[in-house]
Each structure stands twice: as structure tokens, then as C-alpha cells.
Design a protein around this motif. Sequence first.
Motif, PDB file in Angstrom:
ATOM      1  N   ILE A  78     129.822  79.407 125.791  1.00 42.73           N
ATOM      2  CA  ILE A  78     128.786  80.418 126.030  1.00 42.73           C
ATOM      3  C   ILE A  78     127.460  79.987 125.407  1.00 42.73           C
ATOM      4  N   ARG A  79     127.505  79.526 124.151  1.00 40.59           N
ATOM      5  CA  ARG A  79     126.275  79.080 123.477  1.00 40.59           C
ATOM      6  C   ARG A  79     125.629  77.916 124.207  1.00 40.59           C
ATOM      7  N   ASN A  80     126.433  76.963 124.671  1.00 42.71           N
ATOM      8  CA  ASN A  80     125.878  75.788 125.358  1.00 42.71           C
ATOM      9  C   ASN A  80     125.193  76.167 126.664  1.00 42.71           C
ATOM     10  N   LYS A  81     125.793  77.067 127.433  1.00 45.45           N
ATOM     11  CA  LYS A  81     125.167  77.511 128.684  1.00 45.45           C
ATOM     12  C   LYS A  81     123.879  78.279 128.399  1.00 45.45           C
ATOM     13  N   ALA A  82     123.912  79.112 127.371  1.00 39.66           N
ATOM     14  CA  ALA A  82     122.711  79.873 127.003  1.00 39.66           C
ATOM     15  C   ALA A  82     121.610  78.933 126.523  1.00 39.66           C
ATOM     16  N   LYS A  83     121.983  77.904 125.785  1.00 38.46           N
ATOM     17  CA  LYS A  83     120.990  76.940 125.303  1.00 38.46           C
ATOM     18  C   LYS A  83     120.341  76.212 126.479  1.00 38.46           C
ATOM     19  N   GLU A  84     121.152  75.896 127.483  1.00 44.56           N
ATOM     20  CA  GLU A  84     120.617  75.249 128.689  1.00 44.56           C
ATOM     21  C   GLU A  84     119.572  76.154 129.352  1.00 44.56           C
ATOM     22  N   LEU A  85     119.881  77.425 129.481  1.00 44.54           N
ATOM     23  CA  LEU A  85     118.927  78.377 130.056  1.00 44.54           C
ATOM     24  C   LEU A  85     117.710  78.550 129.148  1.00 44.54           C
ATOM     25  N   LEU A 103     113.785  84.992 125.571  1.00 40.94           N
ATOM     26  CA  LEU A 103     114.601  84.208 124.647  1.00 40.94           C
ATOM     27  C   LEU A 103     115.368  85.103 123.677  1.00 40.94           C
ATOM     28  N   THR A 104     114.720  86.162 123.197  1.00 42.09           N
ATOM     29  CA  THR A 104     115.402  87.095 122.301  1.00 42.09           C
ATOM     30  C   THR A 104     116.576  87.762 123.004  1.00 42.09           C
ATOM     31  N   ASN A 105     116.358  88.197 124.237  1.00 42.48           N
ATOM     32  CA  ASN A 105     117.433  88.856 124.971  1.00 42.48           C
ATOM     33  C   ASN A 105     118.544  87.889 125.343  1.00 42.48           C
ATOM     34  N   LEU A 106     118.228  86.632 125.547  1.00 43.78           N
ATOM     35  CA  LEU A 106     119.264  85.627 125.779  1.00 43.78           C
ATOM     36  C   LEU A 106     120.123  85.470 124.523  1.00 43.78           C
ATOM     37  N   GLU A 107     119.479  85.440 123.361  1.00 47.35           N
ATOM     38  CA  GLU A 107     120.237  85.400 122.094  1.00 47.35           C
ATOM     39  C   GLU A 107     121.153  86.613 121.975  1.00 47.35           C
ATOM     40  N   GLN A 108     120.633  87.771 122.325  1.00 45.92           N
ATOM     41  CA  GLN A 108     121.453  88.990 122.269  1.00 45.92           C
ATOM     42  C   GLN A 108     122.630  88.903 123.232  1.00 45.92           C
ATOM     43  N   SER A 109     122.410  88.329 124.392  1.00 48.65           N
ATOM     44  CA  SER A 109     123.500  88.172 125.358  1.00 48.65           C
ATOM     45  C   SER A 109     124.618  87.319 124.795  1.00 48.65           C
ATOM     46  N   VAL A 110     124.248  86.235 124.126  1.00 47.12           N
ATOM     47  CA  VAL A 110     125.253  85.372 123.504  1.00 47.12           C
ATOM     48  C   VAL A 110     126.005  86.147 122.428  1.00 47.12           C
ATOM     49  N   PHE A 111     125.272  86.869 121.597  1.00 42.76           N
ATOM     50  CA  PHE A 111     125.906  87.653 120.549  1.00 42.76           C
ATOM     51  C   PHE A 111     126.911  88.633 121.130  1.00 42.76           C
ATOM     52  N   TRP A 112     126.496  89.410 122.130  1.00 43.38           N
ATOM     53  CA  TRP A 112     127.374  90.440 122.675  1.00 43.38           C
ATOM     54  C   TRP A 112     128.546  89.845 123.441  1.00 43.38           C
ATOM     55  N   ALA A 113     128.326  88.743 124.126  1.00 47.40           N
ATOM     56  CA  ALA A 113     129.441  88.092 124.813  1.00 47.40           C
ATOM     57  C   ALA A 113     130.482  87.616 123.798  1.00 47.40           C
ATOM     58  N   ASN A 114     130.018  86.995 122.721  1.00 52.14           N
ATOM     59  CA  ASN A 114     130.956  86.536 121.690  1.00 52.14           C
ATOM     60  C   ASN A 114     131.633  87.714 120.988  1.00 52.14           C
ATOM     61  N   ALA A 115     130.895  88.791 120.759  1.00 49.16           N
ATOM     62  CA  ALA A 115     131.503  89.986 120.162  1.00 49.16           C
ATOM     63  C   ALA A 115     132.562  90.553 121.086  1.00 49.16           C
ATOM     64  N   GLY A 116     132.301  90.514 122.388  1.00 46.58           N
ATOM     65  CA  GLY A 116     133.285  91.005 123.340  1.00 46.58           C
ATOM     66  C   GLY A 116     134.585  90.227 123.276  1.00 46.58           C
ATOM     67  N   ILE A 117     134.487  88.921 123.085  1.00 47.23           N
ATOM     68  CA  ILE A 117     135.688  88.093 122.925  1.00 47.23           C
ATOM     69  C   ILE A 117     136.365  88.438 121.609  1.00 47.23           C
ATOM     70  N   ALA A 118     135.603  88.450 120.520  1.00 52.98           N
ATOM     71  CA  ALA A 118     136.181  88.675 119.194  1.00 52.98           C
ATOM     72  C   ALA A 118     136.849  90.039 119.086  1.00 52.98           C
ATOM     73  N   ARG A 119     136.217  91.052 119.635  1.00 52.48           N
ATOM     74  CA  ARG A 119     136.708  92.420 119.466  1.00 52.48           C
ATOM     75  C   ARG A 119     137.830  92.792 120.428  1.00 52.48           C
ATOM     76  N   ASN A 120     137.946  92.094 121.542  1.00 56.86           N
ATOM     77  CA  ASN A 120     138.831  92.573 122.603  1.00 56.86           C
ATOM     78  C   ASN A 120     139.960  91.635 123.000  1.00 56.86           C
TER      79      ASN A 120
END
Length: 72
Positions: free
Chosen positions: A29-36, A54-71
Motif C-alpha cells: 500500500i505504501r509503495n503504490k501511494a508513494k508512486e502516486l 498529498l496530505t489526503n494520500l497520506e491519510q488514505s495509507v493510514f486508514w487502509a493500514n488501520a483497516g488491515i490491522a483492526r479487522n
Amino acid sequence: MKHRSNNTLENNFSYHSPKNGQPEKYTEIRNKAKELAYLIDELVPNSREKSLALTNLEQSVFWANAGIARNE
């Protein structure tokens, strides 16, 4: 003040140690976001809008990773 138990709050405000396969998902997820992020940096003029993108892209990475971690 005593609070009644809320499973969602308990889950959201707890540490979630990585499980098998999760670190690789986070990295993908981080690598794809970094590419964008690099594409945005290259194509969008320096501006408030670029900063927000860029800020919202960072937030997207955070929430995507939180979704994996939490669920998972």
C-alpha cells in the motif's frame, strides 16, 4: 465516570501487533501511494491543492493500514 464496554472503541484504541502477511500488505500500500505521490509532485503546481492532495494520500495509507490491522 464509569463507561460501558464498546467493542469498536476497544478495538480502535488498542495496539494491534502485525499478524502474518500484514507487513507485506502495508508495504504494498505504501509503495503504490508513494508512486502516486511522486506523480502528484511532478504534475501538480505547488499550491494548497497539491499539499491537500498529498496530505489526503497520506491519510488514505493510514486508514487502509488501520483497516488491515483492526479487522484481520
